[in-house]
Write a protein that holds these residues in place. Structure first.
Motif, short mmCIF file in Angstrom:
data_model
loop_
_atom_site.label_atom_id
_atom_site.label_comp_id
_atom_site.label_asym_id
_atom_site.label_seq_id
_atom_site.Cartn_x
_atom_site.Cartn_y
_atom_site.Cartn_z
N GLY A 159 0.91 -1.30 -0.04
CA GLY A 159 0.03 0.04 0.09
C GLY A 159 0.96 1.27 0.03
O GLY A 159 0.73 2.24 -0.67
N GLU B 250 2.42 1.89 -3.56
CA GLU B 250 1.22 2.47 -4.23
C GLU B 250 1.03 3.90 -4.24
O GLU B 250 0.87 4.63 -4.98
CB GLU B 250 0.11 1.78 -4.17
CG GLU B 250 0.18 0.09 -4.83
CD GLU B 250 -0.95 -0.44 -4.44
OE1 GLU B 250 -2.06 -0.17 -3.97
OE2 GLU B 250 -1.23 -1.69 -5.09
N SER B 251 1.38 4.31 -2.98
CA SER B 251 0.72 5.71 -2.31
C SER B 251 2.00 6.63 -2.95
O SER B 251 1.93 7.46 -3.34
CB SER B 251 0.71 5.97 -1.05
OG SER B 251 0.34 6.97 -0.59
N GLU C 28 1.84 7.07 -6.56
CA GLU C 28 0.91 8.03 -6.87
C GLU C 28 1.37 9.39 -6.44
O GLU C 28 1.23 10.35 -7.33
CB GLU C 28 -0.55 7.74 -6.19
CG GLU C 28 -1.56 8.72 -6.46
CD GLU C 28 -1.95 8.41 -7.90
OE1 GLU C 28 -2.83 9.33 -8.24
OE2 GLU C 28 -1.71 7.58 -8.53
N HIS C 29 1.91 9.78 -5.42
CA HIS C 29 2.58 10.98 -5.07
C HIS C 29 3.35 11.53 -6.05
O HIS C 29 3.74 12.62 -6.41
CB HIS C 29 2.92 11.01 -3.58
CG HIS C 29 1.73 10.99 -2.44
ND1 HIS C 29 1.01 10.09 -2.20
CD2 HIS C 29 1.35 12.23 -1.90
CE1 HIS C 29 0.12 10.45 -1.41
NE2 HIS C 29 0.33 11.53 -1.08
#
Length: 298
Positions: A246, A249-250, A253-254
């Protein structure tokens, strides 16, 4: 870098009930939080832009004033002082005042950021905020300071307060996380107990019941004990891997949204991988050692 903090920033530090009592314990707890060993965090919002640190390491604004933050909490010393004031120094009134205090044990107040100077890690929630957004956050912060809302660990804790200020929504994702972790801890305890009982049963079967099942002895109990140990390890390793996935993925994305630059993203990924290894691998190894110790004693 403390000097990058600006008004309206949502920050966190490792939480503990004896904050400001022992600086060394504050320091150790802060470092443990980097590797997710500490799963409970205290939230606050910065009220001023940090311009520089003075000769004593105190964060100050461009005008030279001490940088403050808004938080919903009390230290142990402050709590004792409040109960003492409520009881008027009368010992017989102390139990009643203590019970009343526990239903509203914290205050929504302004505190100097320097009070957290002994914490090695201060985490900041990364968000893109305009000057208008920060102005709205300051307005909501002042409203809460004027209202002085009551504290409730499940319904209105420090995270509820800061999210109400920063996002306009009083939520606390940390509460279900803590309850989940308590459930996992209970499962591990029951698994370890079951493993110990099965190991003892295996030993008894080998010593006095093997003749009834030639060639088998206590093997079924031993296999069941190993399965219990595997389940306990899984409750440590799998959540760590899921958290890493997780987080990855975060971070990606950032990075895609240009919230963090590629170098910072790579550093964060390495940190999360190390955290997964320490928490998941180290926790599983510790559980196996505990299980082996229990098996030998059984």
């Amino acid at each position: 870098d403390i000097c990058t903090l600006r008004r309206g920033d949502h920050c966190m530090v490792a939480a503990k009930v004896v904050r400001a009592i022992c600086p060394l314990l504050d320091y150790v707890t802060g470092w443990l939080s980097r590797y997710d060993v500490c799963c409970v965090y205290h939230h606050f919002v910065i009220l001023h832009d940090v311009s520089y640190l003075d000769e004593n390491g105190i964060p100050r604004t461009a005008a030279g004033e001490i940088v403050e933050l808004l938080e919903h909490t009390n230290t142990v010393r402050e709590s004792i002082a409040i109960v003492h004031a409520m009881s008027g120094g009368q010992l017989l009134r102390t139990p009643m005042c203590l019970g009343k205090f526990l239903f509203d044990k914290a205050q929504c107040q302004r505190v100097a950021l320097a009070d957290y100077g002994d914490m090695p890690c201060i985490f900041r929630i990364v968000r893109k905020l305009s000057d208008e957004d920060r102005g709205e956050i300051m307005a909501r912060a002042q409203t809460l300071l004027d209202m002085k809302p009551a504290y409730n660990v499940f319904g209105h804790n420090c995270e509820h307060t800061v999210n109400a200020v920063c996002r306009g929504e009083a939520i606390s994702p940390q509460v279900p996380v803590v309850l989940r972790d308590l459930a996992r801890l209970s499962i591990r305890g029951f698994v370890l107990l079951g493993s110990a009982l099965l190991s003892k049963a295996a030993g008894c079967a080998q010593s006095c019941g093997g003749s009834r099942a030639p060639g088998l002895g206590g093997r079924p109990f031993g296999v069941a004990a190993l399965m219990c140990t595997a389940v306990g390890c899984a409750t440590l390793a799998l959540p760590a891997l899921a958290r890493y996935r997780g987080a990855r993925e975060s971070i990606e994305e950032h990075r895609r949204l240009a919230v963090v630059d590629p170098d910072a993203a790579a550093t964060l990924l390495r940190t999360e991988l190390a955290r997964a290894f320490v928490v998941g691998g180290g926790g599983a190894a510790a559980f196996v050692l505990a299980a082996l110790t229990v098996h030998r004693r059984a």
